[in-house]
Design an enzyme around this catalytic site. Structure first.
Site, PDB file in Angstrom:
ATOM      1  CE  LYS A  79      -2.198  -1.431   3.689  1.00 22.19           C
ATOM      2  NZ  LYS A  79      -1.520  -2.743   3.781  1.00 22.19           N
ATOM      3  CG  ASP A 124       0.207   3.776   6.538  1.00 25.33           C
ATOM      4  OD1 ASP A 124      -0.631   3.014   6.039  1.00 25.33           O
ATOM      5  OD2 ASP A 124       1.323   3.399   6.932  1.00 25.33           O
TER       6      ASP A 124
HETATM    7  P1  ADP Z   1       2.114  -1.879   3.239  1.00 24.03           P
HETATM    8  O1  ADP Z   1       2.141  -0.377   3.142  1.00 24.03           O
HETATM    9  O2  ADP Z   1       0.952  -2.515   2.532  1.00 24.03           O
HETATM   10  O3  ADP Z   1       2.250  -2.370   4.653  1.00 24.03           O
HETATM   11  P2  ADP Z   1       4.652  -1.688   1.872  1.00 24.03           P
HETATM   12  O4  ADP Z   1       4.291  -0.884   0.672  1.00 24.03           O
HETATM   13  O5  ADP Z   1       5.356  -0.976   2.980  1.00 24.03           O
HETATM   14  O6  ADP Z   1       3.387  -2.450   2.450  1.00 24.03           O
HETATM   15  O7  ADP Z   1       5.515  -2.931   1.348  1.00 24.03           O
HETATM   16  C1  ADP Z   1       6.528  -3.541   2.124  1.00 24.03           C
HETATM   17  C2  ADP Z   1       7.739  -3.822   1.270  1.00 24.03           C
HETATM   18  O8  ADP Z   1       7.427  -4.877   0.373  1.00 24.03           O
HETATM   19  C3  ADP Z   1       8.185  -2.654   0.377  1.00 24.03           C
HETATM   20  O9  ADP Z   1       9.177  -1.869   0.957  1.00 24.03           O
HETATM   21  C4  ADP Z   1       8.739  -3.324  -0.833  1.00 24.03           C
HETATM   22  O10 ADP Z   1      10.125  -3.574  -0.687  1.00 24.03           O
HETATM   23  C5  ADP Z   1       8.011  -4.631  -0.890  1.00 24.03           C
HETATM   24  N1  ADP Z   1       6.927  -4.617  -1.886  1.00 24.03           N
HETATM   25  C6  ADP Z   1       5.614  -4.411  -1.636  1.00 24.03           C
HETATM   26  N2  ADP Z   1       4.897  -4.525  -2.766  1.00 24.03           N
HETATM   27  C7  ADP Z   1       5.780  -4.811  -3.742  1.00 24.03           C
HETATM   28  C8  ADP Z   1       5.627  -5.063  -5.139  1.00 24.03           C
HETATM   29  N3  ADP Z   1       4.430  -5.074  -5.736  1.00 24.03           N
HETATM   30  N4  ADP Z   1       6.753  -5.313  -5.858  1.00 24.03           N
HETATM   31  C9  ADP Z   1       7.963  -5.342  -5.259  1.00 24.03           C
HETATM   32  N5  ADP Z   1       8.168  -5.133  -3.935  1.00 24.03           N
HETATM   33  C10 ADP Z   1       7.085  -4.871  -3.186  1.00 24.03           C
END
Ligand code: ADP
Length: 356
Positions: A79, A124
């Site tokens: 996200k 967030d």
């Molecule tokens: P959320 O905000 O949903 O908790 P994040 O965006 O912080 O998740 O994602 C965590 C980590 O996972 C990111 O820093 C990235 O390295 C990896 N990641 C997430 N989605 C992807 C994707 N679609 N492709 C490559 N890496 C991803």
């Protein structure tokens, strides 16, 4: 994680890697160095990427801000990644805050007045904003208008201030907790789902290259199997296995090295960790296999209910290790087999919580 910062399109690329002193599969401090910067770097989530590309192209062609966007899905699925990639694609400023930091309208006001035309304000954990902030944000999102009440009682008066049109991107792990009026103010809503094994293996290979560590195909697949469908967990497993390989295997990650490293952290063949297994074992030991309410389980293993519902249960449910029934959670035959336990023999009341 509650954070507050801003970036302009390209000036945060050289940040040093954060230091990690302990192992935590859900630790997100490591994320920023591996986070994809552009939409073309993102792996998987094809439907989401395709729809975002249309939204970006349309906003560019009309020279208008992107419509407000809500991203929902379990933690670690991307996200924040998508929310920060979008302003980079559009070449606009991104302001970042988080629901728990917004307890009164005055907490949100500086972000809104600082947002230039077309900028992105990423909130967030938007489901954790206070109701007062929620009321305050409605006219902001709908009419780009700030209503400020001065004084109170008989002397109260409201002044209105017009602001530049901008985009709110909200992220939530609990879309069900958003009120309908807030949800309706997001013209675009995208759901992120768990990743397939080949997508996780690809993320692991790409990130191993970024970390300058050599990894075998089989080892990348093994980490993918244990990443519970979640890129953040894949990254954190990779980070640990890299440390292990540096010390024990001349920095090369083979399947055997990956297996040994994960065994040392007690990450099992499905990717379950200590708290996941403790959940299952408690369900058997204390609640005779269930049904048991999530609160009772949470209190027994001393884990907050939010963590249980957001991080532990979704994977157990998806893999059929537990079932959710109207009377509570129950362990399944697959769950029992996985932890190598059987249900205690019940005498009298089946739900009385017999210990054995
Ligand atoms: P959320 O905000 O949903 O908790 P994040 O965006 O912080 O998740 O994602 C965590 C980590 O996972 C990111 O820093 C990235 O390295 C990896 N990641 C997430 N989605 C992807 C994707 N679609 N492709 C490559 N890496 C991803």
């Amino acid at each position: 994680m509650a954070r507050e910062k801003t970036f302009q399109s390209s000036d945060d690329d050289d940040e040093p890697a954060p230091f990690r002193s302990s192992f935590d599969l859900n630790d997100s401090t490591f994320d920023d160095t591996l986070r994809p910067q552009r939409l073309c770097d993102v792996v998987g989530q094809r439907k989401v990427v395709d729809r975002l590309q249309i939204m970006i192209d349309a906003a560019r062609m009309r020279s208008e801000p992107l419509g407000h966007l809500l991203l929902d899905g379990p933690p670690g699925l991307g996200k924040t990644t998508f929310a920060t990639v979008l302003p980079r694609e559009l070449g606009t400023e991104c302001l970042i805050t988080s629901g728990p930091l917004l307890s009164a309208p005055k907490d949100l006001l500086p972000h809104i007045t600082n947002a230039g035309k077309g900028s992105v304000l990423f909130i967030d954990e938007i489901h954790r904003m206070s109701p007062a902030v929620e009321e305050f944000i409605y006219p902001v999102m709908e009419d780009f208008r700030v209503d400020i009440t001065l004084g109170d009682g008989m002397n109260a008066r409201t002044i209105n201030m017009q602001i530049e049109p901008f985009t709110v991107i909200g992220a939530t792990t609990r879309s069900g907790m958003l009120t309908a009026p807030l949800r309706d103010r997001f013209v675009n809503r995208l759901h992120l789902d768990y990743y397939e094994l080949d997508e996780l293996a690809e993320i692991i290979r790409r990130n191993a290259a970024k970390m300058k560590v050599q990894i075998d195909e089989d080892a990348a697949n093994e980490l993918a199997i244990r990443a519970r469908g979640t890129p953040r967990i894949a990254n954190n497993l990779l980070s640990w296995v890299r440390d292990f390989a540096t010390v024990k295997a001349q920095g090369v990650i083979t399947k055997q090295v990956a297996e040994d490293a994960l065994a040392m952290q007690e990450v099992d063949r499905l990717g379950l960790e200590g708290p996941d297994r403790k959940y299952l074992e408690t369900l058997v030991r204390i609640f005779a296999g269930g049904p048991a309410g999530v609160q009772a389980i949470g209190h027994s293993i001393n884990v907050p209910i939010d963590t249980l519902e957001d991080e532990i249960e979704p994977f157990l449910l998806r893999h059929g290790l537990i079932q959710r029934t109207p009377r509570g959670r129950i362990i399944t035959a697959i769950g029992l087999e996985h932890i190598g336990m059987s249900l205690p023999r019940q005498s009298g009341d089946a739900t009385s919580g017999t210990l054995f």
